[in-house]
Design a protein around this motif. Structure first.
Motif, PDB file in Angstrom:
ATOM      1  N   HIS A 157       0.821  -1.211   0.000  1.00 56.74           N
ATOM      2  CA  HIS A 157       0.000   0.000   0.000  1.00 56.74           C
ATOM      3  C   HIS A 157       0.856   1.262   0.000  1.00 56.74           C
ATOM      4  CE1 HIS A 157      -2.904   2.995   1.310  1.00 56.74           C
ATOM      5  NE2 HIS A 157      -2.246   3.186   2.426  1.00 56.74           N
ATOM      6  N   LEU A 191       3.064   0.712  -4.209  1.00 59.18           N
ATOM      7  CA  LEU A 191       2.200   1.545  -5.042  1.00 59.18           C
ATOM      8  C   LEU A 191       2.593   3.014  -4.940  1.00 59.18           C
ATOM      9  CD1 LEU A 191      -1.187  -0.240  -4.271  1.00 59.18           C
ATOM     10  CD2 LEU A 191       0.118  -0.341  -6.393  1.00 59.18           C
ATOM     11  N   TRP A 237      -6.127   4.497  -7.464  1.00 60.64           N
ATOM     12  CA  TRP A 237      -7.311   3.698  -7.072  1.00 60.64           C
ATOM     13  C   TRP A 237      -6.893   2.481  -6.261  1.00 60.64           C
ATOM     14  CZ3 TRP A 237     -11.816   5.571  -6.666  1.00 60.64           C
ATOM     15  CH2 TRP A 237     -12.281   6.544  -7.542  1.00 60.64           C
ATOM     16  N   LEU A 238      -5.883   1.763  -6.758  1.00 63.24           N
ATOM     17  CA  LEU A 238      -5.430   0.560  -6.036  1.00 63.24           C
ATOM     18  C   LEU A 238      -4.974   0.922  -4.622  1.00 63.24           C
ATOM     19  CD1 LEU A 238      -3.319  -1.558  -8.561  1.00 63.24           C
ATOM     20  CD2 LEU A 238      -5.368  -2.264  -7.315  1.00 63.24           C
ATOM     21  N   THR A 239      -4.261   2.043  -4.517  1.00 61.13           N
ATOM     22  CA  THR A 239      -3.723   2.439  -3.213  1.00 61.13           C
ATOM     23  C   THR A 239      -4.847   2.732  -2.213  1.00 61.13           C
ATOM     24  OG1 THR A 239      -1.856   3.431  -4.375  1.00 61.13           O
ATOM     25  CG2 THR A 239      -2.106   4.015  -2.071  1.00 61.13           C
ATOM     26  N   ILE A 297      -6.893  -0.626  -1.398  1.00 59.17           N
ATOM     27  CA  ILE A 297      -6.149  -1.513  -0.490  1.00 59.17           C
ATOM     28  C   ILE A 297      -6.009  -0.855   0.887  1.00 59.17           C
ATOM     29  CG2 ILE A 297      -3.874  -2.543  -0.036  1.00 59.17           C
ATOM     30  CD1 ILE A 297      -3.642  -3.084  -3.039  1.00 59.17           C
TER      31      ILE A 297
END
Lengths: 121, 170
Positions: free
Chosen positions: B13, B17, B64-66, B69
């Motif tokens: 996280h 990322l 978005w992923l960060t 998650i």
């Protein structure tokens, strides 16, 4: 020794203009999404009922509803504006100013010193 | 040398990322800044536009992923009601409580502005394509939004690093 002169720089030809509506829709929707996030964050402090209603995922707490609500609101607004402004030119300067204002309000609404002014004791 | 599950996801996280986000931002900013009709040749535009499109798209996807998650994997461990969770430990110590009441509270909210703003930038870059070189007002607007997206992520990233130092998620 032969010298070769550099070829003259080729200037980018003028690309076909595109209507600015879809771009303006994306920017304004991002501003509205930011505002929704700030608004929900502040409202959750002001009202325990809203805070409870925004607890969509128990392990995450009200953050799930604040962010989920903002993302849904942003996407809905984007789709609607994108449809309304498809193929159109709009007043980009005005849209951009409003977007900046909304993003600013989003930052303000997510700032603890601001939203804690509304915390129900 | 090993990492617990929680440490692993915290590293993904924050560092994994986060590093990609930083790289994509630097590339995107330079690309947007220099994408001016008076500065680029046809060849230059062909060479840099795909990089700019990919850079802004990667920045949005990574943002978005960060946040996903961070919010749905790491944050539940942080805010666990047990007395040994990072949140409980911070609030139990008056000298450290501000790390939660200000640092974490700001981070967890403001971080979500980054992917929203970065997505708008990526969309507009891809929408205009080569025409963006001639749209000075739009390009300037994108630069501002891009920097604001980075600022939101920077606040979150900085506090995340400090918080993980003061009260690690183990």
């Amino acid at each position: 020794m032969s010298t070769t002169s550099e070829p003259a720089e080729i200037i980018v030809p003028v690309a076909q203009p595109k209507p600015n509506g879809p771009a303006a829709a994306a920017l304004l929707a991002a501003g509205i999404g930011s505002l929704i996030l700030g608004l929900l964050t502040t409202l959750a402090e002001a009202s325990p009922a809203i805070k409870a209603a925004l607890t969509w995922v128990a392990a995450v707490g009200p953050l799930s509803g604040k962010t989920g609500g903002a993302v849904i609101g942003w996407l809905v607004v984007w789709v609607v504006l994108g449809f309304l402004w498809r193929g159109r030119d709009v007043n980009f300067g005005r849209v951009w100013l409003v977007t900046l204002l909304l993003v600013g309000l989003g930052f303000l609404g997510t700032f603890p010193i601001f939203y804690e002014l509304f915390t129900v004791k | 040398m090993s990492l617990t599950d929680r440490e692993f996801w915290t590293v993904i996280h924050g560092m994994g990322l986060g590093a990609i986000f930083l790289l994509a931002f630097a590339g995107g900013l330079a690309g947007l800044w220099s994408l001016r009709a008076e500065l680029v040749t046809v060849g230059g535009l062909r060479e840099r536009l795909p990089r700019l499109e990919i850079g802004t798209l990667v920045m949005a996807l990574v943002a978005w992923l960060t946040v996903i998650i961070g919010t749905y994997v790491v944050y539940p461990w942080y805010r666990d009601p047990s007395p040994t969770s990072p949140r409980s430990l911070l609030l139990a110590d008056p000298n450290k409580a501000l790390w939660h009441t200000f640092g974490m509270e700001w981070k967890e909210h403001v971080a979500w502005l980054a992917p929203i703003l970065a997505t708008a930038v990526a969309y507009v870059v891809i929408y205009y394509g080569p025409r963006l070189a001639q749209e000075r007002r739009v390009r300037n607007a994108l630069l501002v939004l891009f920097v604001l997206a980075f600022a939101a992520a920077a606040v979150a990233g900085l506090f995340g690093a400090f918080l993980n130092k003061v009260a690690p998620t183990l």
